[in-house]
Each structure stands twice: as C-alpha cells, then as structure tokens.
Design a protein around this motif. Sequence first.
Motif, PDB file in Angstrom:
ATOM      1  N   ASP A  67       0.840  -1.202   0.000  1.00 37.99           N
ATOM      2  CA  ASP A  67       0.000   0.000   0.000  1.00 37.99           C
ATOM      3  C   ASP A  67       0.870   1.246   0.000  1.00 37.99           C
ATOM      4  OD1 ASP A  67      -2.315  -1.540   0.201  1.00 37.99           O
ATOM      5  OD2 ASP A  67      -2.395  -1.380   2.378  1.00 37.99           O
ATOM      6  N   LYS A  68       0.293   2.351  -0.441  1.00 37.20           N
ATOM      7  CA  LYS A  68       0.979   3.630  -0.317  1.00 37.20           C
ATOM      8  C   LYS A  68       1.007   4.021   1.160  1.00 37.20           C
ATOM      9  CE  LYS A  68      -0.121   5.497  -4.825  1.00 37.20           C
ATOM     10  NZ  LYS A  68      -0.689   6.611  -5.571  1.00 37.20           N
ATOM     11  N   PRO A  69       2.035   4.742   1.594  1.00 31.40           N
ATOM     12  CA  PRO A  69       2.061   5.202   2.984  1.00 31.40           C
ATOM     13  C   PRO A  69       0.840   6.063   3.307  1.00 31.40           C
ATOM     14  CG  PRO A  69       4.174   5.579   1.916  1.00 31.40           C
ATOM     15  CD  PRO A  69       3.211   5.161   0.843  1.00 31.40           C
ATOM     16  N   VAL A  70       0.354   5.921   4.519  1.00 29.11           N
ATOM     17  CA  VAL A  70      -0.780   6.712   4.987  1.00 29.11           C
ATOM     18  C   VAL A  70      -0.259   7.647   6.073  1.00 29.11           C
ATOM     19  CG1 VAL A  70      -3.097   6.660   5.972  1.00 29.11           C
ATOM     20  CG2 VAL A  70      -2.349   4.794   4.480  1.00 29.11           C
ATOM     21  N   TRP A  71      -0.479   8.947   5.885  1.00 27.00           N
ATOM     22  CA  TRP A  71       0.022   9.971   6.792  1.00 27.00           C
ATOM     23  C   TRP A  71      -1.086  10.402   7.744  1.00 27.00           C
ATOM     24  CZ3 TRP A  71       4.730  13.068   6.110  1.00 27.00           C
ATOM     25  CH2 TRP A  71       5.600  12.507   5.176  1.00 27.00           C
ATOM     26  N   PHE A  72      -0.742  10.457   9.036  1.00 25.74           N
ATOM     27  CA  PHE A  72      -1.687  10.901  10.054  1.00 25.74           C
ATOM     28  C   PHE A  72      -1.083  12.064  10.827  1.00 25.74           C
ATOM     29  CE2 PHE A  72      -2.602   6.380   9.459  1.00 25.74           C
ATOM     30  CZ  PHE A  72      -3.947   6.443   9.138  1.00 25.74           C
ATOM     31  N   GLY A  73      -1.890  13.099  11.040  1.00 21.53           N
ATOM     32  CA  GLY A  73      -1.453  14.255  11.809  1.00 21.53           C
ATOM     33  C   GLY A  73      -2.288  14.416  13.057  1.00 21.53           C
ATOM     34  N   PHE A  74      -1.843  15.309  13.903  1.00 23.06           N
ATOM     35  CA  PHE A  74      -2.528  15.614  15.154  1.00 23.06           C
ATOM     36  C   PHE A  74      -2.637  14.363  16.030  1.00 23.06           C
ATOM     37  CE2 PHE A  74      -4.325  18.127  11.642  1.00 23.06           C
ATOM     38  CZ  PHE A  74      -3.793  19.364  11.967  1.00 23.06           C
ATOM     39  N   ILE A  88      -4.012  -1.327  12.522  1.00 26.43           N
ATOM     40  CA  ILE A  88      -2.832  -2.107  12.154  1.00 26.43           C
ATOM     41  C   ILE A  88      -3.066  -3.586  12.448  1.00 26.43           C
ATOM     42  CG2 ILE A  88      -0.411  -2.532  12.742  1.00 26.43           C
ATOM     43  CD1 ILE A  88      -0.221   0.555  13.209  1.00 26.43           C
ATOM     44  N   LYS A  89      -3.696  -3.879  13.569  1.00 30.21           N
ATOM     45  CA  LYS A  89      -3.957  -5.263  13.964  1.00 30.21           C
ATOM     46  C   LYS A  89      -4.974  -5.926  13.039  1.00 30.21           C
ATOM     47  CE  LYS A  89      -6.434  -5.861  17.522  1.00 30.21           C
ATOM     48  NZ  LYS A  89      -7.594  -6.300  18.111  1.00 30.21           N
ATOM     49  N   ASP A  90      -6.063  -5.219  12.730  1.00 31.01           N
ATOM     50  CA  ASP A  90      -7.164  -5.795  11.972  1.00 31.01           C
ATOM     51  C   ASP A  90      -7.020  -5.668  10.460  1.00 31.01           C
ATOM     52  OD1 ASP A  90      -8.240  -6.321  14.449  1.00 31.01           O
ATOM     53  OD2 ASP A  90      -9.752  -4.722  14.339  1.00 31.01           O
ATOM     54  N   GLY A  91      -6.219  -4.704  10.001  1.00 31.32           N
ATOM     55  CA  GLY A  91      -6.102  -4.463   8.572  1.00 31.32           C
ATOM     56  C   GLY A  91      -7.349  -3.774   8.043  1.00 31.32           C
ATOM     57  N   GLY A  92      -7.556  -3.899   6.749  1.00 27.16           N
ATOM     58  CA  GLY A  92      -8.731  -3.278   6.154  1.00 27.16           C
ATOM     59  C   GLY A  92      -8.524  -1.810   5.858  1.00 27.16           C
ATOM     60  N   PRO A  93      -9.601  -1.159   5.441  1.00 24.40           N
ATOM     61  CA  PRO A  93      -9.502   0.275   5.134  1.00 24.40           C
ATOM     62  C   PRO A  93      -9.339   1.094   6.418  1.00 24.40           C
ATOM     63  CG  PRO A  93     -11.768  -0.465   4.947  1.00 24.40           C
ATOM     64  CD  PRO A  93     -10.935  -1.689   5.206  1.00 24.40           C
ATOM     65  N   VAL A  94      -8.886   2.316   6.251  1.00 27.13           N
ATOM     66  CA  VAL A  94      -8.734   3.225   7.392  1.00 27.13           C
ATOM     67  C   VAL A  94     -10.129   3.494   7.975  1.00 27.13           C
ATOM     68  CG1 VAL A  94      -8.000   5.528   8.124  1.00 27.13           C
ATOM     69  CG2 VAL A  94      -6.689   4.303   6.387  1.00 27.13           C
ATOM     70  N   PRO A  95     -10.327   3.239   9.276  1.00 28.03           N
ATOM     71  CA  PRO A  95     -11.642   3.507   9.878  1.00 28.03           C
ATOM     72  C   PRO A  95     -11.945   5.006   9.906  1.00 28.03           C
ATOM     73  CG  PRO A  95     -10.077   2.794  11.556  1.00 28.03           C
ATOM     74  CD  PRO A  95      -9.382   2.696  10.232  1.00 28.03           C
ATOM     75  N   ASP A  96     -13.238   5.333   9.933  1.00 29.59           N
ATOM     76  CA  ASP A  96     -13.666   6.732   9.900  1.00 29.59           C
ATOM     77  C   ASP A  96     -13.027   7.568  10.996  1.00 29.59           C
ATOM     78  OD1 ASP A  96     -15.226   6.179   7.706  1.00 29.59           O
ATOM     79  OD2 ASP A  96     -17.097   6.029   8.839  1.00 29.59           O
TER      80      ASP A  96
END
Length: 109
Positions: A67-74, A88-96
């Motif tokens: 996957d492409k890196p996913v950036w998180f702020g704050f 990270i544990k469950d995988g899948g799409p980024v939760p809301d």
Amino acid sequence: MTSPAVRLTVCRDCCCGNARKHPDVDHDAQLARLREIAAATGAAVTVSECLDVCDHANVVVVHRKGDKPVWFGFVRGDGVLDDLHKWIKDGGPVPDTLELHRIPPPGRP
C-alpha cells in the motif's frame, strides 16, 4: 530476515514531539506506546527527523506492504493511538475515526 509488514515512521524533531509546542502531550509516553503497538502487531518503528508537515504535529506515517504510505497528523491523544493499533492489527480500510487524522504528504494538496 524479512521486513515487517507494517512500519511506523514517527516524526520527532522541531515540532512533532516538542514539549514547547505541545506541553499537554507526554511525547515520551506516546513514543513508548507506539513501540508497544508495533511490538504487539509485528510492526517496526522508525523515529524520523522533520517530515515537513509541521502544521499537523504530531505526525505518524504508516507503511503497509503493498500500500501507499498513509500519513496521520494531530496524533496527540490515546484515542488516535487506540485507533491506529486496531487498524494495524485488523487491517482493512482506514476507519472513519482514524480518517479524521489523515493528512496529505508534503508537496501534495
């Protein structure tokens, strides 16, 4: 030796991890918690110098194989760390709830 399926890059430099900028955050405890999350999920943690998204401090980038890196702020509270751990544990799409922390990488709108 194979590389981990997930790598967390944690910004710790001029703004991220800076007690002067965010005195209400225990930055050492946060980094320790990210290392615990990595250990529990088979991920790895890399501490980085400035990632050039200072307006979004604290920043964590999640690199998942394929996957492409996913950036998180704050990333400053336990809730976002809980959400990161679960994702990270469950995988899948980024939760809301975690999507609210998603930011573009530097140089991208």
